[in-house]
Design an enzyme around this catalytic site. Structure first.
Site, PDB file in Angstrom:
ATOM      1  N   HIS A  16      -5.460  22.356 -18.805  1.00 17.24           N
ATOM      2  CA  HIS A  16      -5.612  22.066 -17.200  1.00 17.24           C
ATOM      3  C   HIS A  16      -6.173  23.574 -16.645  1.00 17.24           C
ATOM      4  O   HIS A  16      -6.249  24.540 -17.489  1.00 17.24           O
ATOM      5  CB  HIS A  16      -4.194  22.366 -16.667  1.00 17.24           C
ATOM      6  CG  HIS A  16      -4.049  22.026 -15.155  1.00 17.24           C
ATOM      7  ND1 HIS A  16      -4.374  21.104 -14.553  1.00 17.24           N
ATOM      8  CD2 HIS A  16      -3.627  23.172 -14.330  1.00 17.24           C
ATOM      9  CE1 HIS A  16      -4.267  21.189 -13.275  1.00 17.24           C
ATOM     10  NE2 HIS A  16      -3.885  22.593 -13.077  1.00 17.24           N
ATOM     11  N   HIS A  28      -5.872  25.069  -7.704  1.00 22.86           N
ATOM     12  CA  HIS A  28      -6.075  23.879  -8.656  1.00 22.86           C
ATOM     13  C   HIS A  28      -5.971  22.580  -8.024  1.00 22.86           C
ATOM     14  O   HIS A  28      -5.333  22.244  -6.866  1.00 22.86           O
ATOM     15  CB  HIS A  28      -5.129  24.085  -9.952  1.00 22.86           C
ATOM     16  CG  HIS A  28      -3.770  24.107  -9.641  1.00 22.86           C
ATOM     17  ND1 HIS A  28      -2.811  23.393 -10.430  1.00 22.86           N
ATOM     18  CD2 HIS A  28      -2.996  24.433  -9.010  1.00 22.86           C
ATOM     19  CE1 HIS A  28      -1.700  23.479 -10.115  1.00 22.86           C
ATOM     20  NE2 HIS A  28      -1.744  24.105  -8.823  1.00 22.86           N
ATOM     21  N   CYS A 110      -9.534  18.353 -12.582  1.00 22.40           N
ATOM     22  CA  CYS A 110      -9.308  20.035 -12.262  1.00 22.40           C
ATOM     23  C   CYS A 110     -10.463  20.559 -12.805  1.00 22.40           C
ATOM     24  O   CYS A 110     -10.687  21.733 -12.117  1.00 22.40           O
ATOM     25  CB  CYS A 110      -7.766  20.283 -13.000  1.00 22.40           C
ATOM     26  SG  CYS A 110      -7.765  20.192 -14.584  1.00 22.40           S
TER      27      CYS A 110
END
Length: 161
Positions: A16, A28, A110
């Protein structure tokens, strides 16, 4: 850690990405379906429209985002692109916080979001590597099928003689 640093959080099978914005906080893009949900866009053959999942742009502490997972600064595109000025990054952060945008695992995830904030360029090495693996796997499978078909044809030809 400096404002604009890209943070890569190891989540096991995937990573991530978040962008450090100071005071222990990151921004994010989060898929509302959760990290285990694979989000692809689908195209309606009837209407020709494209439907994607939605992602929420959130600001949280780095510790909350990491959730006990390891993380590191990874500004891996610094040799390719010049990072944008901090004031430009923070202007975009203020403009984007809390917004909901289209989310697509391969086209707008992301990592794409974070590279856009840092460099003004939207890229995802993780998505690119996934696509290369799929294409290599597909090409490998097609190669095996072609070889099997050729050997079957040769064997059939030999039997006819």
């Amino acid at each position: 850690m400096e404002i604009g640093d890209m943070i890569e959080v190891n989540r096991g099978q995937y990573n991530h990405w978040a962008l450090y914005i100071g005071n222990g906080d990151v921004i994010h893009l989060v898929s509302p379906d959760g990290p285990s949900k694979v989000a692809f866009c689908s195209v309606s053959s009837f209407s020709g429209s494209v439907a994607c999942s939605k992602g929420m742009i959130t600001i949280e502490t780095l510790q909350d985002v990491a959730a006990g997972n390891t993380y590191k600064i990874n500004n891996y595109l610094d040799d390719e692109y010049k990072p944008r000025r901090t004031d430009v990054i923070m202007w975009d952060v203020d403009k984007m916080r809390g917004r909901t945008i289209k989310y697509n695992l391969l086209g707008n995830n992301c990592e794409h979001f974070v590279t856009f904030l840092r460099y003004g360029q939207s890229e995802s090495k993780q998505a690119d590597d996934f696509l290369k693996d799929v294409l290599t796997g597909t090409a490998g499978l097609l190669g095996v099928l072609t070889a099997v078909a050729a050997s079957t044809t040769a064997a059939a030809s030999t039997l006819r003689k």
